[in-house]
Motif scaffolding. Structure first.
Motif, PDB file in Angstrom:
ATOM      1  N   ARG A  71       0.850  -1.185   0.000  1.00 18.34           N
ATOM      2  CA  ARG A  71       0.000   0.000   0.000  1.00 18.34           C
ATOM      3  C   ARG A  71       0.887   1.236   0.000  1.00 18.34           C
ATOM      4  NH1 ARG A  71      -1.899  -0.040   6.366  1.00 18.34           N
ATOM      5  NH2 ARG A  71       0.011   0.924   7.177  1.00 18.34           N
ATOM      6  N   VAL A  90      -7.385  13.015  -4.989  1.00 21.84           N
ATOM      7  CA  VAL A  90      -8.312  12.009  -5.504  1.00 21.84           C
ATOM      8  C   VAL A  90      -8.783  12.385  -6.899  1.00 21.84           C
ATOM      9  CG1 VAL A  90     -10.521  10.857  -5.108  1.00 21.84           C
ATOM     10  CG2 VAL A  90      -9.028  11.389  -3.181  1.00 21.84           C
ATOM     11  N   ALA A 100      -2.943   5.312   0.862  1.00 25.81           N
ATOM     12  CA  ALA A 100      -3.830   4.515   1.715  1.00 25.81           C
ATOM     13  C   ALA A 100      -3.832   5.067   3.127  1.00 25.81           C
ATOM     14  CB  ALA A 100      -3.387   3.054   1.720  1.00 25.81           C
ATOM     15  N   PHE A 168     -11.457   5.699   2.354  1.00 33.00           N
ATOM     16  CA  PHE A 168     -10.015   5.597   2.136  1.00 33.00           C
ATOM     17  C   PHE A 168      -9.225   5.870   3.407  1.00 33.00           C
ATOM     18  CE2 PHE A 168     -12.060   6.718  -1.861  1.00 33.00           C
ATOM     19  CZ  PHE A 168     -11.658   5.638  -2.632  1.00 33.00           C
ATOM     20  N   HIS A 173      -9.106   1.064  -0.759  1.00 34.22           N
ATOM     21  CA  HIS A 173      -8.445   1.449  -2.003  1.00 34.22           C
ATOM     22  C   HIS A 173      -9.327   0.971  -3.153  1.00 34.22           C
ATOM     23  CE1 HIS A 173      -7.251  -2.776  -2.060  1.00 34.22           C
ATOM     24  NE2 HIS A 173      -6.569  -2.607  -0.936  1.00 34.22           N
ATOM     25  N   SER A 174      -8.883   1.188  -4.383  1.00 32.45           N
ATOM     26  CA  SER A 174      -9.743   0.911  -5.532  1.00 32.45           C
ATOM     27  C   SER A 174     -10.140  -0.566  -5.630  1.00 32.45           C
ATOM     28  CB  SER A 174      -9.057   1.348  -6.833  1.00 32.45           C
ATOM     29  OG  SER A 174      -7.796   0.705  -6.979  1.00 32.45           O
ATOM     30  N   PHE A 198     -14.866   7.236  -5.084  1.00 34.73           N
ATOM     31  CA  PHE A 198     -13.849   8.275  -5.002  1.00 34.73           C
ATOM     32  C   PHE A 198     -14.495   9.653  -4.883  1.00 34.73           C
ATOM     33  CE2 PHE A 198     -11.100   4.926  -6.586  1.00 34.73           C
ATOM     34  CZ  PHE A 198      -9.898   5.211  -5.954  1.00 34.73           C
ATOM     35  N   PRO A 201     -16.706   9.397  -0.770  1.00 38.88           N
ATOM     36  CA  PRO A 201     -16.132   8.303   0.016  1.00 38.88           C
ATOM     37  C   PRO A 201     -16.704   8.125   1.416  1.00 38.88           C
ATOM     38  CG  PRO A 201     -14.649  10.176   0.017  1.00 38.88           C
ATOM     39  CD  PRO A 201     -15.784  10.532  -0.905  1.00 38.88           C
TER      40      PRO A 201
END
Length: 242
Positions: A71, A90, A100, A168, A173-174, A198, A201
């Motif tokens: 990360r 972002v 992260a 986040f 994370h994605s 994103f 969030p």
């Protein structure tokens, strides 16, 4: 080896050829790391962070999440440095380059030579909202439980997210966002895309994206500040998962 006639490429890795002719890799010769399958140059992340208002110094390092995956941890210094990952990052950086964890220090540790002493950096922290508001609807509870399960946050632990926490900031994370959205889609029958996580969030806002209009919260509770103070987003156009 010289004279072999094969095309050679500079990969950025360090290595040596052992006496028996094998190639032994010793790591990267640069600061490039692989985050969820994407190569990320730590220096590029640091430059993006340093461009933010209030940040005087910054360093990006590769850490490990609870699953053992690499990360991105970022440390920032500056009297006016933000306490959490700014929305500007972002909006402008690829998903793999979004930190992260985001740790603010008075100053970064230095070696006698003046360079950042990465070994002296403290354990990273993830800023959390001061609100510990519990879910008020079944859908909010579903979102919080799903995020806690996917991210490995023990329900009995203080790390369990609040509805006002940022996905986040609690370690998302994605890739984990995709897992969360898949579970919520199966549970609710509604499709929400990763881009929406994103953009919105906060967990209560994520619940609002899955809710019927009549179920969605209308405003932010009093006393919630910072990233947790954003009002419920308007329902954006659905982006199907690929």
């Amino acid at each position: 080896p010289a004279g072999c006639g094969d095309r050679m490429y500079r990969t950025g890795d360090r290595g040596l050829i052992t006496p028996d002719g094998s190639l032994q890799l010793l790591g990267r010769a640069d600061s490039q790391v692989k985050i969820r399958g994407t190569r990320v140059e730590l220096g590029e992340v640091e430059q993006a962070v340093l461009a933010l208002d209030g940040v005087d110094d910054a360093v990006a390092v590769a850490g490990q999440d609870h699953d053992g995956h690499t990360r991105l941890d970022v440390y920032v210094a500056g009297a006016q440095a933000p306490d959490a990952v700014p929305a500007a990052l972002v909006a402008t950086l690829p998903a793999a380059m979004i930190p992260a964890t985001w740790t603010r220090l008075d100053s970064l540790p230095r070696t006698p030579g003046g360079k950042t002493d990465r070994r002296a950096l403290p354990a990273p922290t993830s800023p959390r909202t001061t609100s510990r508001r519990e879910p008020s609807t079944d859908l909010e509870r579903l979102v919080v439980d799903t995020v806690a399960d996917v991210l490995g946050l023990d329900a009995a632990d203080t790390a369990r997210p609040s509805v006002d926490d940022n996905f986040f900031d609690v370690g998302g994370h994605s890739l984990s966002a995709t897992r969360v959205l898949t579970r919520l889609r199966l549970a609710t029958g509604r499709v929400v895309g990763v881009a929406e996580v994103f953009a919105h969030p906060r967990l209560v806002d994520l619940a609002a994206l899955f809710a019927d209009d009549g179920d969605a919260p209308e405003s932010t509770p009093a006393g919630v500040t910072g990233s947790a103070a954003t009002k419920r987003p308007q329902r954006p156009e659905r982006i199907p998962l690929s």
